[in-house]
Design an enzyme around this catalytic site. Sequence first.
Site, PDB file in Angstrom:
ATOM      1  N   SER A 286       0.858  -1.192   0.000  1.00  0.00           N
ATOM      2  CA  SER A 286       0.000   0.000   0.000  1.00  0.00           C
ATOM      3  C   SER A 286       0.885   1.230   0.000  1.00  0.00           C
ATOM      4  O   SER A 286       2.068   1.153   0.328  1.00  0.00           O
ATOM      5  CB  SER A 286      -0.866   0.026   1.260  1.00  0.00           C
ATOM      6  OG  SER A 286      -0.107   0.479   2.372  1.00  0.00           O
ATOM      7  N   ASP A 287       0.328   2.369  -0.334  1.00  0.00           N
ATOM      8  CA  ASP A 287       1.057   3.612  -0.072  1.00  0.00           C
ATOM      9  C   ASP A 287       0.959   3.899   1.430  1.00  0.00           C
ATOM     10  O   ASP A 287       0.268   3.208   2.180  1.00  0.00           O
ATOM     11  CB  ASP A 287       0.520   4.761  -0.941  1.00  0.00           C
ATOM     12  CG  ASP A 287       1.595   5.835  -1.180  1.00  0.00           C
ATOM     13  OD1 ASP A 287       2.521   5.954  -0.340  1.00  0.00           O
ATOM     14  OD2 ASP A 287       1.515   6.555  -2.189  1.00  0.00           O
TER      15      ASP A 287
END
Length: 821
Positions: A286-287
Amino acid sequence: MRTYVAVAIVLVALGVGCQAQAGGSSPKLTEAEIENRINDLLANMTMAEKLGQLLQLDGLTTGEYRPEHIELAQKGLLGSTLNVRGARMVNELHNATMQSRLKIPILLGFDVIHGYRTLFPIPLGETASWDLEAVERASAIAAAEAASAGLHWTFAPMVDVMRDPRWGRVMEGSGEDVHLGIEMAKARIRGFQGTDYSQKDKVLACAKHFVGYGAAEGGRDYNTVDMSERRLREHYLPPFKASVEAGVGSFMTAFNDLNGVPATANQFLLRQILREEWKFDGLVISDYNAVQELINHGMAADGSEAAMYGLNGGTDMEMLSRTYVDSAARLVETGKVTLATIDTAVRHVLRIKFRLGLFAEPFPFASEELEQQTIKKPEFLQAARELAAKSFVLLKNANQILPIDLTKIRELVVIGSLADDKPNTLDWWAGDARAEDSITILQGLRDYVASANPANPVRVTFSKGCESSCTSDKDFAAAVTAVGTADIAVIVVGEVREVSGEAASLSNIDLSGRQLDLVKAIAETGKPYVIVLKNGRPLTIDWLAMHAPAILVTWHSGTMGGPAVADVLFGAVNPSGKLPMTFPRNVGQIPLYHDYKNTGRPYNIAERYTSKYMDIEHGPLYPFGFGLSYTTFQFSELKLSAERVKNGESVKVSVQVQNNGTRDGEEVVQLYLRDVASRITRPVRQLKAFRKLALKVNEKQTVEFTVTAEDMGFLDETWKMTIEAGEFQVFVGNSADAELMARFYVDGEPTTETTSAVPSPTQSRSDATVRTDATVEMSTGAPTQPGQNVATTQGSGASDTTVTSAATLLCSVLAMIVLLN
Ligand SMILES: *[C@@H]1O[C@H](CO)[C@@H](O)[C@H](O)[C@H]1NC(C)=O
Ligand SMILES: *[C@@H]1O[C@H](CO)[C@@H](O)[C@H](O)[C@H]1NC(C)=O
Ligand SMILES: *[C@@H]1O[C@H](CO)[C@@H](O)[C@H](O)[C@H]1NC(C)=O
């Protein structure tokens, strides 16, 4: 004796290979062996240990780990970190991991975006060089420095297509064009990963942000994205697909939602497209905090739902937030997430760790000595200087005011605080670069004139005039006075790092503060002056375009930006950069890009009822692909190999380019294609190939391109590549406004490929610029090949492994022969 000699010769011949083997940690595992090792590990891991593998925590920005990381690592509950770096830190953390039950190494990531310690130009600037080899080399240098500091993984390249310069993060990408974006993505992945990212000087790359991040509404960072699947597949997906085909090992999800589903929990993107259509088998992270932010998006009610959506959506590893470790065990118990989903996510993490060779790392893990020897090598700094100079784009040069002839002046005055600002030699993503290492523009100019004429150098004076955000003209008078005695003024204006990069969206992209008033004050003196822009994005500079004698775009150009500016201003280097993004006239025109649709009522100045603004001149201030040189180039003799081809055949295009000016220089020859009529409307022109070439004065060269069948195709209603018969127009020149044009016609029935749901934008496309017949053969078959392309690329990892094992075996055999002798 003879055996000895023979063996010695063979050993020398194989020297590089054997050395690489010896330098490598251990015999490489085959893919099958890796999967077996993963099965073993999975069978022995507790749920907590599995979820620990899915967790990435951040260290301090200075590179230190947090005390908690050691505790978690000792228990085998931490899969990865970001920011922790430097041989000493890395060894301590690794040591803690080795005290854990299963001794699974930690994956160490960091934002090495355009350099680790030696900082190259921002990616948008690197792209403006249109020099794939130089960009690959820059990424390779970044990888070598980062790897020497114990890092395994960079969160680059950013391969988002972007058409909104209000978005601060355009500095981190490759601009607005799909083809250029694909080529830059592949070059950077090659540079970071090489052919095998387990090599000591390579790092794992990460294609980000999947997907649509560059299309955030209004250029507001993190914002909503709503677009048709057609636009997604035609413009935003191709650089990601190319990244998979180039062997990228990891993907990062985007912050934005896409058509109502946040990218971090988007099964359509992460499961259907990435895993099923493209067969990606690497790691998805994920960011920063993006799983937790599923709550803010209004998707998840709480952390537990965020974990459920993230895991089921296909995000393997969670960056920073801890919803997986907090909630996933319970989610499995209650049946909301299957154990198989967890195991698959863990498998993706472990697979990458095996492929990186981390399990075979000896202790100490990283060497402080190697780190010292590697960072800031003189040849790295030289490469940074060269790429910086190549990245500069000359937008205007009235009466050849540039280059400045040092034999004709006695004094040069530099105006503008950005010229003498060390902190702002760094930009938003500066890796581990230090301001004290870099050379400012003022210093670069001073060093240059001193070495050009040590006995009697041109005087270089400086007056600040204005900070980039100044609201007062109190220092203008001093600047005007300073200009008084000088022969020429170099005015440096633009952006500071804080307004360019993540979370740096702007509603106004004019020169900030009173910088333009400063320029006008200098202009009023009547002294010749040139503008050096230091910028992270296209700016609206209509006044400068109209009045300034010369404009040189220099982006944020890194450690060696100052010397590079001197190289170009004084003519040691002839500028050759081309805009990777359109410069609009004003912000109201955005989005403005070169591959737009014609519409039913295309622009016509004489006709009211056509598509245009009433209050501004039509079109861009400077188009995509544009950039001047100190010499001129003439394009002529545009020829096609055929005027009619059968559907599925390719067309060869040749053009003659001559340097008809007075200096040696480099030009970027650009080929654009238009499909005049098809049942799905096509853009007015699309870049399909380019080639950068160096030509001496008067030298001419014939450049040949192949327009492949695939280049002529488009995605049909079911996303299959199809080619319709009819007219095509080829434009060749040195910007998106290229005027030389030739037509050809495709005959016959439409062909639709059946093996893949998406176009294969990479191999055959890049081969469009290659002139060997063998490659052309391959390209011609492209429309029926995309599926095979994927297979070939997926398979190439395995065949690399075979080659490596064979080399290992050979080296061992040879070593034995030597021993026996
Ligand atoms: C895991 O367990 C299996 C079976 O009990 C054993 O053979 C294997 O060596 C173990 N692997 C590890 C890494 O502990
Ligand atoms: C590794 O950990 C052991 C045990 O805690 C410690 O004695 C040793 O000094 C550590 N080594 C390094 C290089 O940190
Ligand atoms: C060089 O070619 C350009 C483009 O055709 C043309 O405009 C220019 O006049 C030529 N210059 C000379 C010196 O012939």
